[in-house]
Design an enzyme around this catalytic site. Structure first.
Site: not given
Length: 398
Positions: A68, A71, A123
């Protein structure tokens, strides 16, 4: 035959004598400190956020799945390429994405900025897909646009992202070095910085009202002095990943860890890196328009403000190279930074020289005569030598 080999050995020696010192100089510049830290993550890097100087690294060029922390890149791309006030209509595809979500509903309209906040703070994978579809029409087209942006505008070299959120795909890979570079680029944007350091945010959604709590423990708890932002990640194939920014009086740092076995391991490695950076280094500046003079009294100006990293408390030297660059050196004479300079022209002398060339015909004629002489005399000497040699060989024949 021995003389033949000896000649080439000597040539090789001369070439090496020019190449090796330069190679050693680059290595010395790259390794400001050489210290083995107790690091458990598979790949890490610590950089000065202002100068970009690598202060510590381990396998920093190894391609690994980022999970993640992808991102971070999606967020800065959306901020720079989109209008954060746009209303984004959530698709069924975005609503049904796997993994962590902010529970968007199909047909729900959400401001782009709010989606970016949900993407980074909580997230939200659904927010990532909604952003991608809004900006490029589809996730597939988004990945093309996204990778082009990262390569051409951010300058990554070993990164390819296949989606906006970091769920595992075989070719969704980056390096610790590239993630540090992406983060360094992103934190120059104030909107991104504000989101990146948000510890909690009230969220009023169509189907979910809550307070988003930042998943990065150090951002959430703010127990580490100077913490300025961060993003964590995890998928089975990537292990635990972490990007963290922190700043104190004399330096700002970015730490990246990839593929830690345990979550706490990624935080322990990050603290080790940040402690090391704050303890040993500080950032200094070469100011724009700062003036320097070389050994021939030629004057130069710095074209733009430039940051460089030095050891804490270190005295540095600045000198102009024969090629007209400013060389910043440390106490051990290692090169810390090379800075582009502009030479300052002496306009008065130039104008006087132009005036003399234009108005004084005698000087112009004298220069022409000197030019003729400089060509005629050597030519005459060469012809004379050639004739003498011919005469010599003719006499020998007789």
């Amino acid at each position: 035959m021995k003389k033949f080999y000896l000649k080439y050995v000597l040539i090789a020696f001369v070439i090496c004598s020019f190449i090796l010192p330069k190679t050693m100089e680059v290595d010395a510049a790259a390794n400001i400190e050489n210290k083995n830290l107790q690091i458990y993550s598979e790949a890490v890097v610590l950089i000065d956020a202002d100068s970009g100087e690598v202060l510590y690294e381990k396998n920093s060029k190894e391609k690994l799945p980022p999970a993640s922390i992808t991102k971070i890149a999606t967020a800065i791309y959306a901020i720079e390429k989109g209008n954060i006030n746009d209303l984004v209509t959530v698709s069924e595809n975005a609503r049904n994405v796997d993994g962590t979500r902010v529970y968007l509903e199909a047909g729900e309209q959400v401001p782009l900025k709010k989606l970016i906040q949900g993407l980074v703070i909580n997230s939200g994978n659904d927010a990532g897909v909604a952003i991608a579809e809004h900006l490029s029409g589809s996730v597939e087209q988004f990945t093309e646009d996204f990778n082009e942006f990262l390569q051409q505008e951010v300058g990554v070299e070993n990164t390819h992202f296949s989606n906006p959120h970091g769920l595992h795909e075989p070719d969704h890979l980056t390096t610790a070095e590239d993630m540090a570079k992406i983060t360094q680029y992103a934190i120059q944007n104030q909107t991104f910085r504000d989101i990146f350091q948000t510890s909690e945010l009230k969220w009023d959604g169509e189907s979910w009202d809550t307070t988003l709590i930042n998943h990065h423990e150090m951002v959430r708890d703010k127990e580490y002095e100077g913490i300025a932002g961060g993003k964590n990640g995890f998928v089975q194939e990537a292990g635990f990943t972490l990007v963290t920014t922190a700043e104190r009086k004399n330096i700002s740092l970015i730490a990246v860890t990839l593929n830690s076995m345990y979550s706490q391991q990624s935080y322990d490695d990050t603290i080790t890196l940040l402690d090391y950076g704050f303890e040993h280094f500080e950032t200094d500046l070469v100011l724009k328009n700062e003036k320097f003079t070389d050994g021939f009294d030629h004057s130069f100006l710095v074209t733009e403000e430039t940051s460089f990293t030095k050891r804490k408390g270190e005295t540095i030297e600045k000198e102009v190279s024969p090629s007209g660059e400013l060389i910043v050196k440390g106490e051990d004479q290692r090169i810390i930074k090379e800075v582009e300079l502009d030479q300052v022209e002496n306009k008065v002398k130039n104008e006087q020289m132009k005036s003399e060339i234009v108005t004084n015909e005698e000087v112009v004629n004298d220069k022409k005569e000197d030019l003729h002489l400089s060509i005629i005399v050597p030519t005459a000497v060469i012809i004379g030598l050639f004739i003498s040699l011919l005469f010599y060989f003719q006499v020998r024949k007789i």
